[in-house]
Design an enzyme around this catalytic site. Structure first.
Site, PDB file in Angstrom:
ATOM      1  N   ASN A   1       8.160-149.239  28.789  1.00 23.87           N
ATOM      2  CA  ASN A   1       7.874-148.265  29.834  1.00 23.87           C
ATOM      3  C   ASN A   1       6.638-148.796  30.549  1.00 23.87           C
ATOM      4  O   ASN A   1       5.516-148.612  30.069  1.00 23.87           O
ATOM      5  CB  ASN A   1       7.601-146.872  29.265  1.00 23.87           C
ATOM      6  CG  ASN A   1       7.372-145.860  30.388  1.00 23.87           C
ATOM      7  OD1 ASN A   1       7.180-146.236  31.545  1.00 23.87           O
ATOM      8  ND2 ASN A   1       7.402-144.581  30.047  1.00 23.87           N
TER       9      ASN A   1
ATOM     10  N   ALA B   1       2.992-146.928  35.687  1.00 25.50           N
ATOM     11  CA  ALA B   1       2.738-147.211  37.107  1.00 25.50           C
ATOM     12  C   ALA B   1       3.000-148.669  37.474  1.00 25.50           C
ATOM     13  O   ALA B   1       3.366-148.976  38.614  1.00 25.50           O
ATOM     14  CB  ALA B   1       1.299-146.830  37.456  1.00 25.50           C
TER      15      ALA B   1
ATOM     16  N   GLU C   1      14.266-151.225  30.325  1.00 24.34           N
ATOM     17  CA  GLU C   1      13.216-150.453  31.018  1.00 24.34           C
ATOM     18  C   GLU C   1      13.427-148.963  30.754  1.00 24.34           C
ATOM     19  O   GLU C   1      14.548-148.462  30.854  1.00 24.34           O
ATOM     20  CB  GLU C   1      13.319-150.743  32.515  1.00 24.34           C
ATOM     21  CG  GLU C   1      12.298-149.997  33.353  1.00 24.34           C
ATOM     22  CD  GLU C   1      12.499-150.256  34.852  1.00 24.34           C
ATOM     23  OE1 GLU C   1      13.252-151.185  35.235  1.00 24.34           O
ATOM     24  OE2 GLU C   1      11.909-149.501  35.647  1.00 24.34           O
TER      25      GLU C   1
ATOM     26  N   ARG D   1      11.655-138.297  42.179  1.00 26.64           N
ATOM     27  CA  ARG D   1      10.238-138.025  42.396  1.00 26.64           C
ATOM     28  C   ARG D   1       9.760-138.623  43.728  1.00 26.64           C
ATOM     29  O   ARG D   1      10.556-138.868  44.609  1.00 26.64           O
ATOM     30  CB  ARG D   1       9.453-138.543  41.186  1.00 26.64           C
ATOM     31  CG  ARG D   1       9.903-137.852  39.891  1.00 26.64           C
ATOM     32  CD  ARG D   1       9.075-138.281  38.707  1.00 26.64           C
ATOM     33  NE  ARG D   1       7.667-137.973  38.915  1.00 26.64           N
ATOM     34  CZ  ARG D   1       6.682-138.509  38.197  1.00 26.64           C
ATOM     35  NH1 ARG D   1       6.961-139.395  37.236  1.00 26.64           N
ATOM     36  NH2 ARG D   1       5.433-138.179  38.431  1.00 26.64           N
TER      37      ARG D   1
HETATM   38  C1  DQA Z   1       6.808-143.194  34.142  1.00 19.48           C
HETATM   39  C2  DQA Z   1       7.089-143.037  35.662  1.00 19.48           C
HETATM   40  C3  DQA Z   1       6.050-143.783  36.477  1.00 19.48           C
HETATM   41  O1  DQA Z   1       6.308-143.595  37.873  1.00 19.48           O
HETATM   42  C4  DQA Z   1       4.662-143.258  36.186  1.00 19.48           C
HETATM   43  O2  DQA Z   1       3.700-144.029  36.888  1.00 19.48           O
HETATM   44  C5  DQA Z   1       4.356-143.200  34.739  1.00 19.48           C
HETATM   45  C6  DQA Z   1       5.392-142.784  33.790  1.00 19.48           C
HETATM   46  C7  DQA Z   1       7.769-142.352  33.271  1.00 19.48           C
HETATM   47  O3  DQA Z   1       7.847-142.627  32.086  1.00 19.48           O
HETATM   48  O4  DQA Z   1       8.414-141.429  33.777  1.00 19.48           O
HETATM   49  O5  DQA Z   1       3.208-143.399  34.312  1.00 19.48           O
HETATM   50  O6  DQA Z   1       7.005-144.563  33.808  1.00 19.48           O
END
Ligand code: DQA
Length: 152
Positions: free
Chosen positions: A78, A81, A102, A111
């Site tokens: 994950n 950002a 991913e 979003r």
């Molecule tokens: C995230 C989604 C990203 O856009 C965000 O910056 C995160 C968390 C998620 O797990 O939904 O920090 O990766």
């Protein structure tokens, strides 16, 4: 320690250490510690070993990805950002011959527009997004499937 083909590296990017407290309406109430416990339990049930790293630093993520070569069968990441702009993380994943899955807790496509683009997705085997903490467990199932079916 299990054989390389049964080892999965789980990487959590920036701010994921704040899960549980961070925007719970988006990311849920589950803490990173809870997620890691669930991953360890599911890995044991699947006959896999997970090594889990959280970092807020891009360079540390790059180092961890580079070190995955010859040590892991699969990477679950994950990138948080960094998903949206880190060519360094993408290039590291492309450089190692370890397939990457991913993961996102939230559905990034529902979003803000800046979250709709992932620079990681084109070099990942696949992406799982929108299932909260379960996104990680689904990714582990996917890793197990890849490893067992020798689809790697
Ligand atoms: C995230 C989604 C990203 O856009 C965000 O910056 C995160 C968390 C998620 O797990 O939904 O920090 O990766």
């Amino acid at each position: 320690m299990k054989a390389v083909k049964e080892r999965v590296l789980v990487l959590h990017g920036p701010n994921l250490n704040l899960l549980g407290k961070r925007e719970p309406e988006i990311y849920g109430a589950t803490t990173l510690e809870n997620i890691n416990e669930m991953l360890n339990a599911r890995a044991a049930a699947l006959g896999l070993e997970v090594v889990i790293i959280q970092t807020n630093y891009e360079g540390k993520l790059v180092d961890a990805i580079q070190q995955a070569q010859d040590n892991y069968a699969c990477i679950i990441i994950n990138p948080a950002a960094f998903t949206h702009y880190s060519i360094a993380v993408r290039d590291a994943l492309a450089a190692v011959r370890v397939p990457a899955i991913e993961v996102h807790l939230s559905n990034i496509y529902r979003r803000e527009e800046f979250r709709h683009h992932s620079v990681i997705a084109p070099i990942a085997i696949g992406q799982i997004a929108g299932f909260g903490a379960n996104s990680y467990l689904l990714a582990l199932e996917a890793a197990s499937y890849l490893i067992r079916s020798a689809n790697l």
